[in-house]
Design a protein around this motif. Structure first.
Motif, mmCIF file in Angstrom:
data_model
loop_
_atom_site.group_PDB
_atom_site.id
_atom_site.type_symbol
_atom_site.label_atom_id
_atom_site.label_comp_id
_atom_site.label_asym_id
_atom_site.label_seq_id
_atom_site.Cartn_x
_atom_site.Cartn_y
_atom_site.Cartn_z
ATOM 1 N N PRO A 165 0.838 -1.169 0.123
ATOM 2 C CA PRO A 165 -0.026 0.134 0.010
ATOM 3 C C PRO A 165 0.992 1.305 -0.096
ATOM 4 O O PRO A 165 1.911 1.214 0.392
ATOM 5 N N ARG A 166 0.362 2.337 -0.640
ATOM 6 C CA ARG A 166 1.042 3.720 -0.569
ATOM 7 C C ARG A 166 0.365 4.756 -0.588
ATOM 8 O O ARG A 166 -0.854 4.801 -0.948
ATOM 9 N N ILE A 167 0.650 5.969 -0.282
ATOM 10 C CA ILE A 167 -0.013 7.058 -0.229
ATOM 11 C C ILE A 167 0.766 8.145 -0.728
ATOM 12 O O ILE A 167 2.040 8.209 -0.646
ATOM 13 N N TYR A 168 0.186 9.111 -1.440
ATOM 14 C CA TYR A 168 1.093 10.291 -2.042
ATOM 15 C C TYR A 168 0.640 11.390 -1.335
ATOM 16 O O TYR A 168 -0.479 11.763 -1.148
ATOM 17 N N LEU A 169 1.516 12.165 -0.820
ATOM 18 C CA LEU A 169 1.270 13.408 -0.044
ATOM 19 C C LEU A 169 2.098 14.594 -0.969
ATOM 20 O O LEU A 169 3.298 14.379 -1.338
ATOM 21 N N GLN A 170 1.620 15.692 -0.720
ATOM 22 C CA GLN A 170 2.250 16.778 -1.157
ATOM 23 C C GLN A 170 2.941 17.461 -0.049
ATOM 24 O O GLN A 170 2.682 17.815 0.996
ATOM 25 N N GLY A 171 4.392 17.631 -0.151
ATOM 26 C CA GLY A 171 5.255 18.145 0.735
ATOM 27 C C GLY A 171 6.635 18.532 0.195
ATOM 28 O O GLY A 171 7.046 18.077 -1.006
ATOM 29 N N ASP A 172 7.194 19.484 0.787
ATOM 30 C CA ASP A 172 8.422 19.868 0.251
ATOM 31 C C ASP A 172 9.633 18.977 0.808
ATOM 32 O O ASP A 172 9.568 18.519 1.978
ATOM 33 N N ILE A 173 10.612 19.007 0.119
ATOM 34 C CA ILE A 173 11.685 18.330 0.383
ATOM 35 C C ILE A 173 12.990 19.093 0.937
ATOM 36 O O ILE A 173 13.163 20.227 0.522
ATOM 37 N N CYS A 174 13.838 18.586 1.778
ATOM 38 C CA CYS A 174 14.733 19.377 2.501
ATOM 39 C C CYS A 174 15.903 20.048 1.723
ATOM 40 O O CYS A 174 16.500 20.753 2.364
ATOM 41 N N ARG A 175 16.218 19.613 0.479
ATOM 42 C CA ARG A 175 16.990 20.383 -0.309
ATOM 43 C C ARG A 175 16.141 20.939 -1.405
ATOM 44 O O ARG A 175 15.311 20.173 -2.204
ATOM 45 N N GLN A 176 16.440 22.088 -1.805
ATOM 46 C CA GLN A 176 15.796 22.932 -2.895
ATOM 47 C C GLN A 176 15.705 21.689 -4.143
ATOM 48 O O GLN A 176 14.617 22.144 -4.869
ATOM 49 N N ASN A 177 16.677 21.169 -4.408
ATOM 50 C CA ASN A 177 16.895 20.497 -5.818
ATOM 51 C C ASN A 177 16.235 19.196 -5.656
ATOM 52 O O ASN A 177 16.377 18.277 -6.433
ATOM 53 N N LEU A 178 15.507 18.633 -4.609
ATOM 54 C CA LEU A 178 14.880 17.490 -4.371
ATOM 55 C C LEU A 178 13.574 17.738 -4.732
ATOM 56 O O LEU A 178 12.733 18.585 -4.091
ATOM 57 N N LEU A 179 12.928 16.756 -5.471
ATOM 58 C CA LEU A 179 11.470 16.757 -5.852
ATOM 59 C C LEU A 179 10.591 15.982 -5.244
ATOM 60 O O LEU A 179 9.607 15.825 -5.301
ATOM 61 N N THR A 180 11.118 14.947 -4.691
ATOM 62 C CA THR A 180 10.554 13.519 -4.266
ATOM 63 C C THR A 180 11.311 12.837 -3.198
ATOM 64 O O THR A 180 12.581 12.990 -3.326
ATOM 65 N N GLU A 181 10.404 12.332 -2.498
ATOM 66 C CA GLU A 181 11.291 11.287 -1.364
ATOM 67 C C GLU A 181 10.148 10.214 -0.909
ATOM 68 O O GLU A 181 9.037 10.507 -0.910
ATOM 69 N N ILE A 182 10.873 9.156 -0.421
ATOM 70 C CA ILE A 182 9.829 7.711 -0.047
ATOM 71 C C ILE A 182 10.456 7.486 1.434
ATOM 72 O O ILE A 182 11.296 7.689 1.793
ATOM 73 N N ASP A 183 9.259 7.241 2.357
ATOM 74 C CA ASP A 183 9.672 6.652 3.538
ATOM 75 C C ASP A 183 8.827 5.510 3.665
ATOM 76 O O ASP A 183 7.673 5.355 2.502
ATOM 77 N N GLY A 184 8.870 4.680 4.602
ATOM 78 C CA GLY A 184 7.835 3.681 4.941
ATOM 79 C C GLY A 184 8.232 2.516 5.879
ATOM 80 O O GLY A 184 9.040 2.757 6.597
ATOM 81 N N ILE A 185 7.572 1.616 6.044
ATOM 82 C CA ILE A 185 7.253 0.649 7.027
ATOM 83 C C ILE A 185 7.240 -0.730 6.407
ATOM 84 O O ILE A 185 6.196 -0.771 5.521
ATOM 85 N N VAL A 186 8.344 -1.628 6.613
ATOM 86 C CA VAL A 186 8.271 -2.820 5.803
ATOM 87 C C VAL A 186 8.547 -3.883 6.668
ATOM 88 O O VAL A 186 9.384 -4.033 7.542
ATOM 89 N N SER A 187 7.684 -5.038 6.608
ATOM 90 C CA SER A 187 8.219 -6.239 7.505
ATOM 91 C C SER A 187 8.748 -7.222 6.884
ATOM 92 O O SER A 187 9.246 -7.457 5.706
ATOM 93 N N CYS A 188 9.438 -7.961 7.772
ATOM 94 C CA CYS A 188 10.577 -8.892 7.416
ATOM 95 C C CYS A 188 10.225 -10.561 7.635
ATOM 96 O O CYS A 188 9.483 -10.429 8.358
ATOM 97 N N ARG A 189 10.464 -11.395 6.763
ATOM 98 C CA ARG A 189 10.400 -12.735 7.093
ATOM 99 C C ARG A 189 11.471 -13.592 6.932
ATOM 100 O O ARG A 189 12.462 -12.972 6.186
ATOM 101 N N LYS A 190 11.617 -14.837 7.500
ATOM 102 C CA LYS A 190 12.553 -15.503 7.362
ATOM 103 C C LYS A 190 12.999 -16.067 6.153
ATOM 104 O O LYS A 190 11.834 -16.170 5.300
ATOM 105 N N VAL A 191 13.948 -16.010 5.422
ATOM 106 C CA VAL A 191 14.279 -16.479 4.091
ATOM 107 C C VAL A 191 14.786 -18.034 4.327
ATOM 108 O O VAL A 191 15.439 -18.613 5.336
ATOM 109 N N ASN A 192 13.766 -18.670 3.623
ATOM 110 C CA ASN A 192 14.105 -20.339 3.679
ATOM 111 C C ASN A 192 14.623 -20.989 2.358
ATOM 112 O O ASN A 192 13.927 -21.569 1.616
ATOM 113 N N ASP A 193 16.038 -20.860 2.094
ATOM 114 C CA ASP A 193 16.551 -21.718 0.995
ATOM 115 C C ASP A 193 17.996 -22.258 1.299
ATOM 116 O O ASP A 193 18.319 -22.231 2.414
#
Ligand code: 3EB
Length: 341
Positions: free
Chosen positions: A313-341
């Motif tokens: 799931p994702r949401i798009y929000l209008q926000g300014d970025i901390c450097r003038q020359n940056l136009l977009t940024e991503i953050d998030g929460i992601v869950s982990c699973r055991k790797v079974n190979d």
């Protein structure tokens, strides 16, 4: 099978985007830690668990971000901070009206002073991630820029020497509208520090050279919270920065792709650190995409759709970025699973 071990695992933090009213979610269940509402001043909070955020949602229909965690949950106020405390996690938030403080640097120092004194007396003393939403973040030039003033105030309050390699929280620093009156800081904290992850593609933020401001930001690129058999990534605001430099100036789609490569690089680094566990961009997680110019929304959405798995799931929000020359940024929460190979 992998699936059945999944079913037995209870995520420490269940974060999701939901429809419905704030009141519905606050009355619904005993495990609601926080309800975030977008496009509203943080000064409008009606309950300690209600966190209005002054960033407009660009995709429709409107959704709330709901955080759930093991209860019982008690909530209240502490100084100017409002908190909500469950069995394993605490959410806290603070909004300071900049019309009553002596400028951004002082407001930031005060916010972090209050945050630290709250955490010191809390059973959940370790901030895992801190979100900073800063009105008019790019206003002012050179070292007077409000983002740099914010970093100064934070560094003055935070009694941490990054050179000692202490655990650092992950963070996001994003700009809210210039006419928003309040600086907002909110956090997630636990009883133990997270596992810090730095990005091999990027210089650690606390090592940024002087050209970006008098005081470097204090955050790790991500933290992994590990509790009762579940691991979750809290990813810092991630932009089109390689080394310490902005890449793809004026190219918003390329900036988004570079930001997403940085996110994947962080998840790979986390896998390297944890060995048998890795993060998955699936519906146990979520992404927030911040966009400076609302007109870039369509292109950003298409670019992310072609690169990120559909199920997260994702949401798009209008926000300014901390450097003038940056136009977009991503953050998030992601869950982990055991790797079974
Ligand atoms: C960067 O990578 C982008 O000051 O707390 C990202 C995450 C950024 C957190 C902060 C700033 C902050 O440097 C900016």
């Amino acid at each position: 099978t992998e699936r059945s071990t999944d079913m037995n695992r209870q995520l420490t933090l269940r974060a999701s985007y939901e429809s419905g009213s704030v009141e519905h979610w606050l009355n619904d269940a005993s495990d609601v830690l926080a309800v975030f509402e977008f496009g509203l001043s943080p000064l409008q909070s009606t309950d300690p668990r209600h966190v209005p955020v002054a960033l407009k949602q660009l995709d429709g229909p409107p959704r709330l971000e709901v955080w759930r965690s093991e209860g019982p949950i008690k909530s209240g106020r502490w100084d100017q901070l409002r908190f909500s405390q469950g069995e394993q996690l605490t959410m806290g938030h603070l909004s300071l009206d900049l019309r009553n403080t002596g400028g951004m640097r002082e407001a930031s120092r005060l916010a972090y002073d209050i945050l630290q004194s709250y955490l010191q007396q809390s059973p959940h003393q370790w901030p895992l991630k801190i979100w900073n939403y800063i009105p008019g973040i790019n206003q002012g030039s050179g070292d007077e820029e409000l983002y740099r003033q914010f970093c100064l105030g934070r560094a003055e309050a935070v009694s941490i020497d990054p050179g000692d390699r202490p655990p650092l929280p992950a963070a996001t620093g994003i700009g809210t509208p210039t006419d928003e009156p309040a600086l907002q800081v909110y956090f997630l904290a636990g009883a133990l520090p997270g596992l810090d992850v730095e990005n091999p593609r990027q210089v650690s933020a606390w090592r940024y050279p002087r050209q970006y401001g008098p005081k470097s930001p204090l955050f790790s690129r991500a933290t992994i919270m590990r509790m009762n058999g579940s691991s979750q990534f809290l990813i810092s605001g991630t932009a089109s920065i390689v080394g310490h430099q902005t890449h793809h100036e004026n190219q918003v789609a390329n900036q988004l792709s570079e930001s997403f490569r940085n996110v994947q690089s962080l998840l790979d680094e986390g896998h390297r650190l944890m060995g048998d566990t890795r993060a998955h961009l699936d519906d146990d997680g979520l992404l927030k995409v911040y966009i400076r110019h609302p007109g870039d929304y369509e292109l950003i959405r298409q670019t992310l759709e072609s690169e990120a798995p559909d199920d997260i799931p994702r949401i798009y929000l209008q926000g300014d970025i901390c450097r003038q020359n940056l136009l977009t940024e991503i953050d998030g929460i992601v869950s982990c699973r055991k790797v079974n190979d």
